[in-house]
Design an enzyme around this catalytic site. Structure first.
Site, PDB file in Angstrom:
ATOM      1  N   CYS A 121     -13.597 -16.023  15.935  1.00  0.00           N
ATOM      2  CA  CYS A 121     -13.686 -17.314  15.232  1.00  0.00           C
ATOM      3  C   CYS A 121     -15.069 -17.932  15.370  1.00  0.00           C
ATOM      4  O   CYS A 121     -15.531 -18.623  14.474  1.00  0.00           O
ATOM      5  CB  CYS A 121     -12.605 -18.260  15.739  1.00  0.00           C
ATOM      6  SG  CYS A 121     -12.525 -18.319  17.530  1.00  0.00           S
ATOM      7  N   GLU A 135     -15.620 -17.562   5.772  1.00  0.00           N
ATOM      8  CA  GLU A 135     -15.477 -16.781   6.996  1.00  0.00           C
ATOM      9  C   GLU A 135     -15.058 -15.363   6.606  1.00  0.00           C
ATOM     10  O   GLU A 135     -13.983 -15.163   6.040  1.00  0.00           O
ATOM     11  CB  GLU A 135     -14.409 -17.418   7.892  1.00  0.00           C
ATOM     12  CG  GLU A 135     -14.246 -16.692   9.192  1.00  0.00           C
ATOM     13  CD  GLU A 135     -13.182 -17.328  10.091  1.00  0.00           C
ATOM     14  OE1 GLU A 135     -12.040 -17.506   9.638  1.00  0.00           O
ATOM     15  OE2 GLU A 135     -13.506 -17.651  11.241  1.00  0.00           O
ATOM     16  N   GLU A 177      -6.927 -24.434  16.505  1.00  0.00           N
ATOM     17  CA  GLU A 177      -8.205 -23.766  16.757  1.00  0.00           C
ATOM     18  C   GLU A 177      -8.404 -22.828  15.579  1.00  0.00           C
ATOM     19  O   GLU A 177      -7.665 -21.857  15.427  1.00  0.00           O
ATOM     20  CB  GLU A 177      -8.147 -23.015  18.097  1.00  0.00           C
ATOM     21  CG  GLU A 177      -9.519 -22.708  18.657  1.00  0.00           C
ATOM     22  CD  GLU A 177      -9.980 -21.333  18.269  1.00  0.00           C
ATOM     23  OE1 GLU A 177     -10.742 -21.228  17.277  1.00  0.00           O
ATOM     24  OE2 GLU A 177      -9.582 -20.373  18.930  1.00  0.00           O
ATOM     25  N   GLY A 211      -5.728 -19.828  13.839  1.00  0.00           N
ATOM     26  CA  GLY A 211      -5.743 -18.971  12.656  1.00  0.00           C
ATOM     27  C   GLY A 211      -6.609 -19.588  11.572  1.00  0.00           C
ATOM     28  O   GLY A 211      -7.597 -20.276  11.870  1.00  0.00           O
ATOM     29  N   LYS A 217       5.056 -17.419  18.760  1.00  0.00           N
ATOM     30  CA  LYS A 217       5.114 -16.380  17.739  1.00  0.00           C
ATOM     31  C   LYS A 217       3.782 -15.646  17.711  1.00  0.00           C
ATOM     32  O   LYS A 217       2.779 -16.168  17.241  1.00  0.00           O
ATOM     33  CB  LYS A 217       5.406 -16.938  16.336  1.00  0.00           C
ATOM     34  CG  LYS A 217       5.786 -15.789  15.399  1.00  0.00           C
ATOM     35  CD  LYS A 217       5.673 -16.089  13.927  1.00  0.00           C
ATOM     36  CE  LYS A 217       4.293 -15.914  13.375  1.00  0.00           C
ATOM     37  NZ  LYS A 217       3.762 -14.530  13.400  1.00  0.00           N
ATOM     38  N   GLU A 226      -6.429 -22.701   6.083  1.00  0.00           N
ATOM     39  CA  GLU A 226      -5.443 -22.915   5.003  1.00  0.00           C
ATOM     40  C   GLU A 226      -4.016 -22.866   5.573  1.00  0.00           C
ATOM     41  O   GLU A 226      -3.133 -23.587   5.094  1.00  0.00           O
ATOM     42  CB  GLU A 226      -5.617 -21.866   3.900  1.00  0.00           C
ATOM     43  CG  GLU A 226      -6.848 -22.150   3.057  1.00  0.00           C
ATOM     44  CD  GLU A 226      -7.200 -21.026   2.103  1.00  0.00           C
ATOM     45  OE1 GLU A 226      -6.536 -19.966   2.135  1.00  0.00           O
ATOM     46  OE2 GLU A 226      -8.164 -21.212   1.335  1.00  0.00           O
TER      47      GLU A 226
HETATM   48  P1  NAI Z   1      -3.176 -16.775   9.372  1.00  0.00           P
HETATM   49  O1  NAI Z   1      -3.728 -18.125   9.692  1.00  0.00           O
HETATM   50  O2  NAI Z   1      -2.396 -16.634   8.105  1.00  0.00           O
HETATM   51  O3  NAI Z   1      -2.221 -16.243  10.553  1.00  0.00           O
HETATM   52  C1  NAI Z   1      -2.284 -16.669  11.897  1.00  0.00           C
HETATM   53  C2  NAI Z   1      -0.867 -16.858  12.427  1.00  0.00           C
HETATM   54  O4  NAI Z   1      -0.186 -17.828  11.645  1.00  0.00           O
HETATM   55  C3  NAI Z   1       0.004 -15.608  12.384  1.00  0.00           C
HETATM   56  O5  NAI Z   1       0.826 -15.590  13.532  1.00  0.00           O
HETATM   57  C4  NAI Z   1       0.836 -15.825  11.130  1.00  0.00           C
HETATM   58  O6  NAI Z   1       2.067 -15.139  11.120  1.00  0.00           O
HETATM   59  C5  NAI Z   1       1.061 -17.318  11.174  1.00  0.00           C
HETATM   60  N1  NAI Z   1       1.369 -17.940   9.879  1.00  0.00           N
HETATM   61  C6  NAI Z   1       1.022 -17.512   8.640  1.00  0.00           C
HETATM   62  N2  NAI Z   1       1.473 -18.373   7.712  1.00  0.00           N
HETATM   63  C7  NAI Z   1       2.124 -19.371   8.359  1.00  0.00           C
HETATM   64  C8  NAI Z   1       2.809 -20.564   7.941  1.00  0.00           C
HETATM   65  N3  NAI Z   1       2.891 -20.907   6.665  1.00  0.00           N
HETATM   66  N4  NAI Z   1       3.342 -21.353   8.894  1.00  0.00           N
HETATM   67  C9  NAI Z   1       3.234 -21.048  10.196  1.00  0.00           C
HETATM   68  N5  NAI Z   1       2.616 -19.930  10.642  1.00  0.00           N
HETATM   69  C10 NAI Z   1       2.062 -19.102   9.745  1.00  0.00           C
HETATM   70  O7  NAI Z   1      -4.382 -15.747   9.397  1.00  0.00           O
HETATM   71  P2  NAI Z   1      -4.426 -14.246   8.810  1.00  0.00           P
HETATM   72  O8  NAI Z   1      -3.738 -14.213   7.487  1.00  0.00           O
HETATM   73  O9  NAI Z   1      -3.961 -13.310   9.850  1.00  0.00           O
HETATM   74  O10 NAI Z   1      -5.978 -14.038   8.618  1.00  0.00           O
HETATM   75  C11 NAI Z   1      -6.646 -14.616   7.507  1.00  0.00           C
HETATM   76  C12 NAI Z   1      -7.984 -15.138   7.904  1.00  0.00           C
HETATM   77  O11 NAI Z   1      -7.836 -16.190   8.856  1.00  0.00           O
HETATM   78  C13 NAI Z   1      -8.907 -14.164   8.616  1.00  0.00           C
HETATM   79  O12 NAI Z   1      -9.572 -13.315   7.722  1.00  0.00           O
HETATM   80  C14 NAI Z   1      -9.836 -15.096   9.313  1.00  0.00           C
HETATM   81  O13 NAI Z   1     -10.808 -15.569   8.395  1.00  0.00           O
HETATM   82  C15 NAI Z   1      -8.948 -16.255   9.720  1.00  0.00           C
HETATM   83  N6  NAI Z   1      -8.494 -16.132  11.110  1.00  0.00           N
HETATM   84  C16 NAI Z   1      -9.086 -16.912  12.069  1.00  0.00           C
HETATM   85  C17 NAI Z   1      -8.730 -16.754  13.394  1.00  0.00           C
HETATM   86  C18 NAI Z   1      -9.349 -17.576  14.468  1.00  0.00           C
HETATM   87  O14 NAI Z   1      -9.460 -17.113  15.596  1.00  0.00           O
HETATM   88  N7  NAI Z   1      -9.709 -18.807  14.239  1.00  0.00           N
HETATM   89  C19 NAI Z   1      -7.765 -15.756  13.821  1.00  0.00           C
HETATM   90  C20 NAI Z   1      -7.154 -15.021  12.734  1.00  0.00           C
HETATM   91  C21 NAI Z   1      -7.529 -15.216  11.447  1.00  0.00           C
END
Ligand code: NAI
Ligand code: MG
Length: 496
Positions: free
Chosen positions: A300, A397, A266, A244, A192, A247
């Site tokens: 990240c 972050e 990661e 991601g 996804k 949380e």
């Molecule tokens: P997120 O962690 O919510 O989203 C990442 C992925 O997880 C997306 O594909 C999303 O659709 C999916 N997702 C969301 N909720 C889910 C659930 N309950 N179960 C399974 N999959 C789910 O991150 P978001 O909202 O895009 O960004 C928020 C913050 O996260 C950013 O501001 C940043 O601080 C951090 N982040 C860190 C990343 C990294 O590379 N470690 C990458 C993206 C965001």
């Protein structure tokens, strides 16, 4: 990282693929629902993409299960798994300008970076794991003779169906880190992509079908968080790999616990980037720039906590500020652009909120702190000086072009301060003193430590986090274990 220059210009792409790929077929969501995907540099809608429900996820998982259990895939040799990945890498290389253009359109990052960093890494990583495919094997184990005579050995077997949920900051590379290790080891996948960047994954999926992957081995379902949640809940998924926010990882862990799925994460970071007074200040300033402003700060492992030794603090900050102010921000399709747009209105608002919070907490915003232009989500490189580690801007972050400078004098307290964070993804140190460099490398709790460099990556170098920054490692030999079970076989050889 390659430094190949971007071509003079790359055509803006036509968006052709928007549907899910399930069992080799391009399909809409069963209920016909969609969501919009945007161009971050204009804020305009590019396309509508399926908002997949649990029903679509179920179809994809069933296809991946059937392909894993009874398709041609499990009968193929490991060498064929490698050859398919080599073929995919070749096709990506042949189509790299088109892929780069899709990435720029949907993510807002500069074309120069996509061509110099993202795509070379993607291509070399698919090739790296292609090379591993036929080199994954078990051991023969000498066992206690008192029990009898045995031939005891281990087999390395694929886990099964891998659910892979990725973010939007490096869409092609995150897909590659997930697919290359999983497919080299014989798993099947349900990916996804992030809702912000659904497009480039579909072109890679199409190239994978062209390379010859059997139907059902790779599946792509588009959607929002609820689609991701449906993958983590599905009993037919054996393993979840997620990148991601922590949380989201906490929710995934809770959900995946019901079916005891294997998990790798990661997650994010608040990485300390440490400049000692004896460092080569010019390279350290360049390292600080790359550390925080690369990819609009949506990284990240961004060097978002910049510890600068008091003796060089004034000089360092002065040069850093000048360099930040000369950074070229704008149209990400312009080859001269160094910094593009933030990914979304949501992230733009989050970053601006942190900038306000930093000002309220008494940190000094010495440059930036505001938007650029009136359309798209561009933010000036922003430096907060005289930050202390307890401020929100030093703890959370931000995931944007915002750096916090923390002056230091006491070397002993430095390690404790650097480690005073829930995260542990990366760290860097700039010094000419080898003892200081090793002291930091040994004592900082982080999955990667850079000495006199920042943001160097290679397919062979494991990447991942301590603490809230994740579990498991991507890249390198370590990543294979994310997708393997070990089976021990005892063969009774009878009496001599
Ligand atoms: P997120 O962690 O919510 O989203 C990442 C992925 O997880 C997306 O594909 C999303 O659709 C999916 N997702 C969301 N909720 C889910 C659930 N309950 N179960 C399974 N999959 C789910 O991150 P978001 O909202 O895009 O960004 C928020 C913050 O996260 C950013 O501001 C940043 O601080 C951090 N982040 C860190 C990343 C990294 O590379 N470690 C990458 C993206 C965001
Ligand atoms: Mg989210």
């Amino acid at each position: 990282m390659s430094t190949a220059a971007a071509p003079a210009s790359i055509a803006r792409p036509q968006v052709r693929l928007t549907q899910n790929l399930i069992n080799g077929q391009w399909v809409d969501a069963a209920d016909g629902k969609t969501f919009n995907t945007y161009n971050p540099s204009t804020g305009e809608v590019i396309a509508e993409v399926p908002h997949s429900s649990a029903e679509d996820v179920d179809r994809a998982v069933k296809a991946a299960r059937a392909a894993f259990e009874s398709g041609p895939w499990p009968k193929m040799s490991a060498r064929e798994y490698g050859n398919l990945l080599f073929k995919l890498a070749d096709l990506i290389e042949e189509n790299k300008e088109e892929l780069a253009a899709l990435e720029v359109l949907n993510n807002g990052k500069p074309i120069s970076e996509v061509m110099a960093a993202d795509l070379p890494l993607v291509i070399s990583t698919y090739r790296y794991f292609a090379g591993w495919a036929d080199k994954v094997y078990g051991d023969t184990i000498p066992v206690d003779r008192a029990m009898g005579r045995f031939f005891t050995y281990t087999r390395k077997e694929p886990i099964g169906v891998a659910g892979q949920i990725i973010p939007w900051n490096f869409p092609l590379l995150m897909q590659c880190w997930k697919w290359s290790a999983a497919l080299a080891t014989g798993n099947t996948v349900v990916l996804k992509p992030a809702e912000q960047t659904p497009l480039s994954a579909l072109r890679v999926a199409e190239l994978a079908m062209e390379a010859g992957y059997p139907d059902g081995v790779i599946n792509v379902v588009q959607g929002l968080g609820d689609t991701g949640a449906a993958i983590t809940e599905h009993p037919g998924v054996d393993k979840i790999a997620f990148t991601g926010h922590y949380e989201t990882a906490q929710k995934i862990m809770a959900s995946a616990s019901k079916t005891l799925k294997r998990i790798t994460f990661e997650l994010g970071g608040k990485s300390p980037n440490i400049v000692f007074a004896d460092a080569d200040i010019d390279t350290a300033v360049q390292g600080a720039m790359a550390g925080i402003f690369f990819n609009q700060g949506e990284v990240c492992c961004a060097g978002s906590r910049l510890f600068v030794e008091e003796a060089v603090h004034a000089e360092f900050v002065d040069r850093f500020k000048q360099m930040a102010e000369s950074r070229r921000i704008g149209d990400p399709f312009d080859p001269a652009t160094e910094q593009g747009a933030q990914i979304s209105q949501e992230q733009f608002d989050k970053i601006m909120g942190y900038i306000e919070s930093g000002k309220k907490e008494g940190a000094q915003c010495i440059t930036g702190g505001e938007r650029v232009g009136d359309k798209g989500w561009f933010i000036k490189p922003t430096i907060f000086d005289h930050v202390n580690n307890d401020m929100r801007i030093a703890r959370d972050e931000i995931f944007g072009p915002v750096v916090t400078v923390l002056p230091f004098t006491d070397h002993k307290q430095l390690i404790a301060q650097a480690n005073d964070t829930v995260y542990g993804l990366a760290a860097a140190v700039w010094t000419r003193d080898i003892t200081k460099a090793f002291n930091i490398a040994n004592n900082v709790k982080a999955g990667t430590v850079w000495v006199n460099c920042y943001n160097t990556f290679d397919a062979g170098a494991p990447f991942g986090g301590y603490k809230f920054s994740g579990q498991g490692r991507e890249c390198g030999r370590d990543a294979l274990n994310n997708y393997l079970e070990t089976k021990t076989v005892w063969v009774n050889l009878g009496d001599e």
